[in-house]
Design an enzyme around this catalytic site. Sequence first.
Site, PDB file in Angstrom:
ATOM      1  N   CYS A 328       7.449 -37.504  -2.025  1.00  0.00           N
ATOM      2  CA  CYS A 328       8.055 -37.093  -0.761  1.00  0.00           C
ATOM      3  C   CYS A 328       9.096 -35.994  -0.990  1.00  0.00           C
ATOM      4  O   CYS A 328       8.735 -34.875  -1.334  1.00  0.00           O
ATOM      5  CB  CYS A 328       8.624 -38.301  -0.033  1.00  0.00           C
ATOM      6  N   HIS A 423       4.445 -42.772  -0.294  1.00  0.00           N
ATOM      7  CA  HIS A 423       5.333 -43.798  -0.844  1.00  0.00           C
ATOM      8  C   HIS A 423       4.514 -45.056  -1.152  1.00  0.00           C
ATOM      9  O   HIS A 423       3.515 -45.335  -0.502  1.00  0.00           O
ATOM     10  CB  HIS A 423       6.419 -44.172   0.161  1.00  0.00           C
TER      11      HIS A 423
END
Length: 474
Positions: A328, A423
Amino acid sequence: MVQGCTSNAGKSYLCAALCRMLSDEGLRVAPFKAQNMSNNAGVTPPESSAPGLEMGRAQLVQARAARVVPDVRMNPVLLKPEADTSSQVVLLGRAAPELTALPWRERKPRLWPFVKGALHSLLDEFDVVVIEGAGSPAEVNLRPSDIVNMRVAREARAAVLLAADIDRGGAFAHLLGTWHCLMPEERALMRGFILNRFRGDASLLAPAPEWLEEQTGVPTLGVVPWLNVALPEEDGVAVEAPAAIIPSPSTGFVAIPRLPRVSNLDEFAPLGELARWVTSPQELAGARAVILPGSKSTAADLAWLRATGLAGAVTRLAVQGVPVLGICGGLQMLGQTLSDPQGVEGGSAASGGKVYGLGLLDLHTAFAADKTTRLSEVRDPETGLRLQGYEIHHGQTRSGPGVQTLVPGLLWRSGNVRGTYLHGLLENSAYLEHFLRWADLPVPACLDSLDARLDAIAAQVQAGLSWDRVRALL
C-alpha cells in the site's frame, strides 16, 4: 463488557475469547466497540449486508471468533490518526470529512446517536453482545464526552469486567484507583476484576485479591495467563514487543521500518519473532528481507525514511539483491513519483507538486479523494497462488515500461522488488511460506490458522476465569 485500567491491558484478546466461548455454547454473539482509534482497519466481506466498508481489525477478528459476519455496527466509529493532532473520522464504514473537520469535543454529540443506534440494533438481533471499552474509564477529563466506556455500559445495562495487565506491575493499584475514579452509578456496574497476562504461580497472589474485594466489594473473577498466541493487533502499542508464533532463527530477520504514521501493522503478526521493527540503517544489518508497510501519510513518512537514512539503506539492499516488498503506502514509496493535487493527505505533497519515491519500481501514484475499500481475491501468476486480502487506499497508481505488472492495479514486480495494494498477504499461509523461502528464512512445520489460535486463546482464558460466575452475569 470488558474495560481496562490502561490501553493494551488485553481487552481485545479477552473479548475475542469471550466471543468464541459463548459461540461454542450455541449462542448468537456479536462484538461491539463504540469507537476505535487505530490505523489497523479492514473491510467488511462480500457476504456482509454492506460489503466493502471500513471497520477496526479487532472487531473483525472478534466477529470471526463469534462465527458471525462482520458488520460496521460492531465498530460504528473508527478514528484513523493522520497527524499528532488530527484523525480521519470513519462513521459506519465510510469516511466522514464533515466530522473530521470538527474539533474533537464538538464531534462527540454528533457521534453518540450513531453509537447508540448501532448498539441497540445489535442487542435486539443477538443473544449476547460482548462490548469492549477503550483505554481507561477512569480518565476524569474525558468523562463529559465519553461515548465508549461507562456511557455505553449504562446504555446497555452491561455487567462490566475490569482488566489489568499484571505483567507490567501495579495491577492492584490500577484496579483500586480506577474503581475510586468512577461515579457511584458506574461502580454499581462493575461486577468483577480480571488479572491478565499473569506468569507464575497464581497462589502467590494471596491475599491481595481478597483485600481488593474488601476495599471495593468487587470480586476477582479470573487470573488469565500470559498468552503466547498472536492475533491481529488493534493499534501500535504492541509493536515494540510483538507476540511470537514462529520461533526466532539464530540469524536473519525481516526488517520493517517503523514509520511514524504506519498503518495496518497487525498484518505482520504472522511473522512473529522474524519481524524486526527498525528506525535506523544500522538496524538493517543481517536483514534477509525488507517490508515497507502502509502509511496514513505516505509523503511525510517517505520524508522520514530519507531523514533517518533508511531510504538510502533500503535502496542499497535492493541493489544487492535483498528481497523488498512494499504494501500500500510502502508500494507507493517504492515508485518513481507521488502527487497529491487535491491535498488528500494534507502533508508534504498537499501543494500538488510531485514527491519523488525511491525509484525501485517504475510506478507513478496520484492521490484521489475517493477511497478504495474492498476485499480482493486474485491469482498471482508468478507463484500460482490464490491470494486473499483487502484494499484501503486513496492512491491511483499507473505503471511505466520498467516494471512487470502481475495483477493490473494490484501487484507489480521488478527483479527482487515487489509491490502490492493488497493488505493481508502474509495472512495467507501459502504466501507466507513462499515469502519466507524467498527471503531464505526458515519455514515452521505448522502455521496455525486464525480459528485454531482463537480456539487456543478461548481455552486458556476460560481456564483462567471463574467461568461459572462470569457466565452467570449474562
